[in-house]
Design a protein around this motif. Structure first.
Motif, PDB file in Angstrom:
ATOM      1  N   THR A 152       0.800  -1.221   0.000  1.00 18.21           N
ATOM      2  CA  THR A 152       0.000   0.000   0.000  1.00 18.21           C
ATOM      3  C   THR A 152       0.832   1.270   0.000  1.00 18.21           C
ATOM      4  O   THR A 152       0.316   2.340  -0.280  1.00 18.21           O
ATOM      5  N   ASP A 153       2.131   1.176   0.327  1.00 17.80           N
ATOM      6  CA  ASP A 153       2.962   2.373   0.308  1.00 17.80           C
ATOM      7  C   ASP A 153       3.346   2.782  -1.116  1.00 17.80           C
ATOM      8  O   ASP A 153       4.202   3.637  -1.320  1.00 17.80           O
ATOM      9  N   ARG A 154       2.686   2.164  -2.087  1.00 19.46           N
ATOM     10  CA  ARG A 154       2.858   2.595  -3.479  1.00 19.46           C
ATOM     11  C   ARG A 154       1.530   3.026  -4.104  1.00 19.46           C
ATOM     12  O   ARG A 154       1.440   3.223  -5.308  1.00 19.46           O
ATOM     13  N   LEU A 162       7.616   4.374   1.318  1.00 25.62           N
ATOM     14  CA  LEU A 162       8.018   4.729   2.678  1.00 25.62           C
ATOM     15  C   LEU A 162       6.834   4.780   3.649  1.00 25.62           C
ATOM     16  O   LEU A 162       6.886   4.171   4.713  1.00 25.62           O
ATOM     17  N   VAL A 163       5.785   5.513   3.283  1.00 23.53           N
ATOM     18  CA  VAL A 163       4.624   5.660   4.163  1.00 23.53           C
ATOM     19  C   VAL A 163       3.349   5.428   3.367  1.00 23.53           C
ATOM     20  O   VAL A 163       3.091   6.128   2.384  1.00 23.53           O
ATOM     21  N   GLY A 190       6.264  16.463   7.525  1.00 25.76           N
ATOM     22  CA  GLY A 190       5.786  16.468   6.152  1.00 25.76           C
ATOM     23  C   GLY A 190       4.427  15.800   6.101  1.00 25.76           C
ATOM     24  O   GLY A 190       4.103  14.978   6.964  1.00 25.76           O
ATOM     25  N   SER A 191       3.633  16.157   5.103  1.00 27.93           N
ATOM     26  CA  SER A 191       2.315  15.531   4.982  1.00 27.93           C
ATOM     27  C   SER A 191       1.857  15.506   3.535  1.00 27.93           C
ATOM     28  O   SER A 191       2.280  16.316   2.708  1.00 27.93           O
ATOM     29  N   SER A 192       0.986  14.549   3.244  1.00 31.70           N
ATOM     30  CA  SER A 192       0.356  14.395   1.938  1.00 31.70           C
ATOM     31  C   SER A 192      -1.153  14.400   2.141  1.00 31.70           C
ATOM     32  O   SER A 192      -1.689  13.553   2.866  1.00 31.70           O
ATOM     33  N   VAL A 193      -1.812  15.368   1.522  1.00 31.83           N
ATOM     34  CA  VAL A 193      -3.265  15.481   1.599  1.00 31.83           C
ATOM     35  C   VAL A 193      -3.834  15.219   0.209  1.00 31.83           C
ATOM     36  O   VAL A 193      -3.412  15.836  -0.772  1.00 31.83           O
ATOM     37  N   VAL A 199      -3.662  11.825   4.120  1.00 29.44           N
ATOM     38  CA  VAL A 199      -3.462  10.384   3.954  1.00 29.44           C
ATOM     39  C   VAL A 199      -2.096   9.904   4.430  1.00 29.44           C
ATOM     40  O   VAL A 199      -1.894   8.704   4.639  1.00 29.44           O
ATOM     41  N   ALA A 200      -1.142  10.811   4.591  1.00 25.05           N
ATOM     42  CA  ALA A 200       0.184  10.401   5.064  1.00 25.05           C
ATOM     43  C   ALA A 200       0.854  11.556   5.789  1.00 25.05           C
ATOM     44  O   ALA A 200       0.813  12.696   5.325  1.00 25.05           O
TER      45      ALA A 200
END
Length: 252
Positions: A152-154, A162-163, A190-193, A199-200
């Motif tokens: 799922t980290d892809r 990584l995450v 760091g973050s991914s929205v 989501v990360a």
């Protein structure tokens, strides 16, 4: 007579004070106007692409004309070449480097497609690909690309390899998604929205980061994630992909 003179003096003094106050107000207004014009406001969005031109972008490792990326309406669309020369790639990067920022970008992937959004890219001729130095938030068709089933980290929204994303927040293929990436080395966060869903989240250095790195494909890579300051980029992964509304806000 004395009373008349006193009234006249007071009247003159009153008008003098008003004139002085009016003049000071005008001077303050002029100063404020000049300040607004001469001192830029911090933390404003800088547009990297809005559909009008490619002035802020270039090919990775190549300062010549941009190939295979076309402006279609307000979108930047990658069309992979049918006869690609060996070892030729068409990754696109910003001309400017960034350290701490918020990056907002819309993307639309083709069926079964794969791409990515990078930062921290070193573009000085030392490395052959952006992924050798830059971290990536995945852009993917989660339904039909095999990477979505290969851990799922892809999946889309992941900090690639990584995450993993906390959930699949993607829209169906053919629809626009919005990714917002925040990188702040001052807070080590760091973050991914993706489409409004965080989501990360991930550190940028330290023991937790080292553990993530050691358990990824990037363990032992000399240049990977070594550059706090680097270019922003989008990936040529051999599939049709579209990007639009690319803008960035630098953080203090």
């Amino acid at each position: 007579m004395k009373k008349l003179v006193l009234i006249s003096c007071l009247t003159a003094l009153t008008f003098s004070c008003k004139d002085k106050a009016t003049q000071e107000t005008k001077e303050k207004e002029i100063t404020a106007e000049n300040t607004i014009k001469e001192v830029p406001t911090k933390n404003e969005w800088t547009v990297l692409f809005d559909g009008s031109n490619l002035d802020n972008l270039k090919l990775y490792g190549n300062d010549n004309a941009i190939e295979n990326w076309k402006i279609e309406g307000d979108a930047l669309v990658f069309h992979p070449p049918t006869n690609r020369p060996k070892d030729t790639h068409y990754n696109l990067v910003s001309k400017k480097e960034y350290t701490n920022f918020v990056l907002s970008i819309d993307w639309k992937i083709s069926e079964g497609g794969n791409s990515g959004i990078f930062w921290g890219i070193k573009d000085d001729g030392t490395y052959g690909q952006p992924y050798e130095t830059g971290l990536e938030v995945q852009v993917l068709d989660n339904q039909k690309h095999p990477d979505a089933k290969n851990g799922t980290d892809r999946q889309a929204g992941a900090l690639y390899d990584l995450v993993a994303p906390s959930k699949d927040a993607t829209k169906p293929v053919g629809e626009w998604n919005t990714t917002v990436i925040t990188i702040n080395h001052n807070t080590n966060k760091g973050s991914s929205v993706l489409n409004g869903v965080t989501v990360a989240e991930f550190p940028l250095e330290g023991e937790e980061w080292n553990s993530l790195l050691e358990n990824s494909k990037f363990n032992g890579w000399d240049g990977f994630a070594k550059y706090k300051t680097g270019k922003i980029g989008v990936q040529d992964h051999g599939d049709v992909v579209s990007y639009r509304n690319i803008k960035i806000k630098e953080l203090n």
